[in-house]
Design a protein around this motif. Structure first.
Motif, PDB file in Angstrom:
ATOM      1  N   MET A 187      38.466  58.405  39.415  1.00 35.45           N
ATOM      2  CA  MET A 187      39.369  58.299  38.263  1.00 35.45           C
ATOM      3  C   MET A 187      38.950  57.123  37.371  1.00 35.45           C
ATOM      4  N   ALA A 188      38.673  55.963  38.007  1.00 35.44           N
ATOM      5  CA  ALA A 188      38.338  54.756  37.243  1.00 35.44           C
ATOM      6  C   ALA A 188      37.036  54.932  36.495  1.00 35.44           C
ATOM      7  N   TYR A 206      43.799  51.893  38.467  1.00 35.83           N
ATOM      8  CA  TYR A 206      43.985  52.087  37.016  1.00 35.83           C
ATOM      9  C   TYR A 206      44.316  50.749  36.353  1.00 35.83           C
ATOM     10  N   ASN A 207      45.219  49.999  36.981  1.00 36.32           N
ATOM     11  CA  ASN A 207      45.572  48.677  36.442  1.00 36.32           C
ATOM     12  C   ASN A 207      44.346  47.774  36.356  1.00 36.32           C
ATOM     13  N   GLN A 208      43.544  47.784  37.420  1.00 32.71           N
ATOM     14  CA  GLN A 208      42.342  46.943  37.425  1.00 32.71           C
ATOM     15  C   GLN A 208      41.376  47.374  36.330  1.00 32.71           C
ATOM     16  N   GLN A 209      41.192  48.699  36.214  1.00 28.90           N
ATOM     17  CA  GLN A 209      40.235  49.205  35.231  1.00 28.90           C
ATOM     18  C   GLN A 209      40.692  48.913  33.805  1.00 28.90           C
ATOM     19  N   ALA A 210      41.981  49.101  33.562  1.00 28.77           N
ATOM     20  CA  ALA A 210      42.496  48.855  32.211  1.00 28.77           C
ATOM     21  C   ALA A 210      42.391  47.373  31.865  1.00 28.77           C
ATOM     22  N   THR A 211      42.638  46.512  32.842  1.00 28.84           N
ATOM     23  CA  THR A 211      42.497  45.071  32.605  1.00 28.84           C
ATOM     24  C   THR A 211      41.043  44.734  32.283  1.00 28.84           C
ATOM     25  N   ALA A 212      40.113  45.360  33.016  1.00 24.59           N
ATOM     26  CA  ALA A 212      38.692  45.126  32.741  1.00 24.59           C
ATOM     27  C   ALA A 212      38.326  45.607  31.341  1.00 24.59           C
ATOM     28  N   LEU A 213      38.885  46.747  30.939  1.00 24.60           N
ATOM     29  CA  LEU A 213      38.598  47.286  29.605  1.00 24.60           C
ATOM     30  C   LEU A 213      39.097  46.338  28.513  1.00 24.60           C
ATOM     31  N   THR A 214      40.166  45.628  28.806  1.00 21.16           N
ATOM     32  CA  THR A 214      40.663  44.631  27.851  1.00 21.16           C
ATOM     33  C   THR A 214      39.629  43.527  27.672  1.00 21.16           C
ATOM     34  N   LYS A 215      39.083  43.065  28.810  1.00 22.90           N
ATOM     35  CA  LYS A 215      38.090  41.988  28.749  1.00 22.90           C
ATOM     36  C   LYS A 215      36.827  42.446  28.029  1.00 22.90           C
TER      37      LYS A 215
END
Lengths: 366, 343
Positions: free
Chosen positions: A318-319, A54-63
């Protein structure tokens, strides 16, 4: 009567039992870990892996411009997951802005948990539904709320515990002090979890406090302080569950300090290389919460490739669902801006609402 | 959650013994506690002592320590815990001991109390009443006489209410406690001991929040005021008769919501207006009110809207405060400058 007999003269409580252990409490990799329930460890493992993803995906969504900002809890997943799982459904969680994972682990919809950071509203979920207070951005201000809610529950005769989360920087705020003092004076069922991740954005611990540990601060308020390895998910879960149980049984508040590390920068807008050494980050990478638990599970024969793949697949599902939903544009109604300022809008707000409606109409026609 | 309802129609015969504003406030708290179990009063020294102004006198004895609670001495903690109590469905009434001592709670007020309904899309309203004794005129030393209404009125999400009469003290406080929105309830401390023939035995009346009231009709000019300045304005209106001026007086009672209609109607009737308050003028309520009158009543105005306010200075020491507080003469001076035609 002499002054020696007056309340002001004598200590009100014995300080010794309140003191934290000198070293953070650990379970994984110790003989005591053999006692841990395999089902609990597997549950924690699934949550940790999903949380990391989730952390990785949310960080990617920021980018990708889908989130305005994301303060990742990468490296701190053990604290996040343990906090959520230490509570019963009737309890309340009071998260800070870095605690999206705990909010999701508590059952809040993963997209609704990101509403604040996506920027389509401030809080995306109904706090009553999963008993999760809004993510609090002003530091430590949510702690007195937890105390007040725990007091209200107690006054109402309800069996409810509040768990409030704060970072090392937040402990310097006045609201941290006031919340702990009120909680101890009132003996309300609340647990304070300090995630000591080493930095408040860039400012390190030695510029934040001169206390022996954050857990020691508990003694000054007359509550027990517990120090725990924040990357040892079994230890954090056990310490928090004990504190929650003690609170539920009328034992009053506890301050828990979980020693962990923020593996990512403060947010995507931060550059952590300006204030910390790679060697320090590497040292903590070797103490990763998922790796610690995998070692334990493997040692006990609870983790094979099949389990590992199935947990990874679950996280990937989930991601991918999160990615898909977050790539859909949010539907926003500008008129919502006026809907919830007061129970009834004031005359002035009605005029401003009419003004915006006319502006929107003119926009549509042009 | 139950909503407080007034104990209307007390059966006891009206005793008509003069009562003070302090007694009316005490009675309002008492009746609110009696009417609704979710009402909880908390603050500093409000239990055994009954509050430094005795507004909570007897409440802890009657309703118990858990309904009228002496808290640790920390205003952010008081309001912050009240937020949590309201989140759980209670209806907290907070007492701040003095105006300037409320400032530590400002972050809780602005960032949480005022915004919680909005940030949760209405899921989590906070029915909290924050009582603050405010204003000068009692010889208080430094930090005991601030008029802080403009800070609160500038914050969307808060209602800001201030009574000027004994009757309104009761009626508006009951309404504030019954409101599902947070209300900053400013008590003019120099009027605590003002009296009227209202008495606790008088049938209870809840005043709606958001409605100004015309205290005196007049044809020459309109004084617009609230809280501690109302008696001064009424005195000025009486003295103005000697100058041949027939002054009307409007008591706002509620700064937010602001009752533009009552104010505009009164000013249209006279064409001249003076806004009077004791807090500093710059960036204050008077500026807002004057702007709105100008926007709404421009073609009815015979003169610019004037303000009579406290000076733009830190609140003075008690031996000098009379020079700061708007008095009758300063109000009449302003009325004299409303461009009266010669002859």
């Amino acid at each position: 009567m002499t002054v020696l007999d007056t309340p002001a003269w004598r200590p009100r409580t014995d300080a010794a039992p309140l003191l934290p252990d000198p070293e953070p409490y650990r379970l994984l990799g110790t003989p005591a870990a053999a006692e841990l329930d395999p089902a609990l460890l597997r549950t924690l493992y699934g949550h940790l892996v999903r949380g990391r993803r989730y952390n990785q995906q949310a960080t990617a969504l920021t980018k990708q411009g889908r989130l305005a900002v994301y303060p990742a809890s990468t490296g701190q997943e053990a604290c996040e997951i343990a906090a959520a799982l230490a509570l019963r459904p009737r309890d309340w969680l009071f998260p800070s802005y870095r605690d999206t994972l705990a909010v999701v682990a508590r059952g809040v919809d993963p997209v609704e948990a990101l509403t604040l950071l996506r920027g389509d509203w401030h809080t995306g979920y109904d706090p009553h539904e999963h008993r999760v207070a809004p993510l609090s951005t002003p530091l430590a201000t949510q702690l007195p709320h937890a105390v007040g809610l725990a007091r209200a529950a107690r006054l109402t005769g309800d069996d409810v515990v509040a768990l409030a989360m704060v970072g090392d920087g937040g402990t310097s705020e006045g609201d941290f002090h006031e919340a702990l003092n009120f909680a101890a004076v009132w003996q309300v069922p609340v647990v304070f979890l300090v995630q000591n991740n080493g930095f408040a954005i860039s400012v390190p611990l030695d510029k934040q406090t001169a206390a022996p540990t954050f857990a020691h601060k508990a003694v000054g308020y007359g509550m027990p302080g517990r120090l725990v390895d924040g990357n040892d998910v079994a230890a954090v879960h056990q310490v928090l569950a004990e504190a929650v149980g003690r609170a539920r049984d009328g034992g009053g508040p506890t301050l828990v300090e979980a020693v962990t590390y923020r593996m990512d920068a403060h947010t995507n807008a931060d550059d952590a290389t300006r204030y910390r050494e790679d060697s320090e980050v590497a040292a903590w990478r070797a103490h990763d919460p998922i790796a610690l638990l995998e070692r334990e599970l493997t040692g006990r024969g609870l983790l094979d490739d099949e389990v590992r793949d199935s947990v990874a697949d679950d996280a990937e599902t989930m991601a991918s669902a999160l990615r898909e939903r977050m790539h859909t544009d949010a539907t926003l109604d500008p008129m919502d801006l006026f809907a919830h300022v007061y129970a009834e809008p004031t005359q002035q707000l009605r005029q401003q609402e009419a003004q915006l409606r006319a502006e929107l109409e003119a926009e549509r026609q042009s | 959650m139950t909503t407080a309802t007034p104990a209307a129609g007390r059966t006891a015969a009206p005793a008509r013994k003069p009562a003070t504003m302090a007694q009316a406030l005490n009675r309002a708290l008492h009746d609110a506690l009696a009417a609704d179990d979710s009402v909880h009063v908390l603050g500093e020294d409000i239990g055994t002592l009954g509050g430094v102004f005795r507004i909570t006198d007897g409440l802890a004895a009657e309703f118990g320590d858990s309904r009228c609670t002496d808290t640790p001495l920390a205003e952010a903690g008081i309001l912050g815990t009240a937020v949590g109590m309201a989140m759980y469905g209670l209806r907290p009434v907070v007492e701040m001991q003095f105006d300037a001592f409320a400032y530590p709670s400002f972050e809780q007020l602005v960032s949480h109390v005022a915004k919680m309904r909005n940030r949760t899309r209405g899921a989590m309203p906070l029915p909290i009443t924050i009582r603050i004794p405010y204003g000068g005129g009692i010889g208080g030393v430094e930090h005991h006489s601030d008029s802080s209404e403009a800070y609160y009125a500038h914050t969307p999400g808060l209602h800001v209410v201030t009574p000027a009469t004994v009757e309104d003290a009761y009626g508006l406080l009951r309404a504030a406690i019954a409101s599902d929105d947070p209300v900053v309830f400013l008590e003019p401390k120099r009027l605590y001991w003002s009296k009227s023939d209202w008495s606790p035995e008088t049938p209870a009346k809840v005043e709606p929040i958001g409605r100004a009231v015309v205290r005196r009709t007049g044809r020459s000019a309109t004084l617009i005021t609230y809280g501690p300045s109302l008696p001064v304005c009424l005195e000025a209106a009486e003295a103005a008769k000697e100058e041949g001026w027939d002054l009307g007086v409007v008591d706002l009672r509620s700064l937010v919501p602001f009752d533009e209609e009552t104010v505009a109607a009164a000013v249209r009737g006279t064409g001249r207006a003076v806004v009077v308050h004791e807090s500093s003028g710059f960036g204050g309520m008077g500026a807002e009110i004057a702007a709105r009158i100008t926007e709404r009543c421009f073609h009815h105005l015979e003169a610019p809207v004037l303000r009579v306010a406290g000076f733009d200075i830190p609140y003075p020491p008690p031996m000098l405060e009379r020079h700061h507080l708007p008095g009758v003469d300063r109000i009449l001076d302003a009325v004299g400058r409303l461009q009266w035609e010669e002859g």
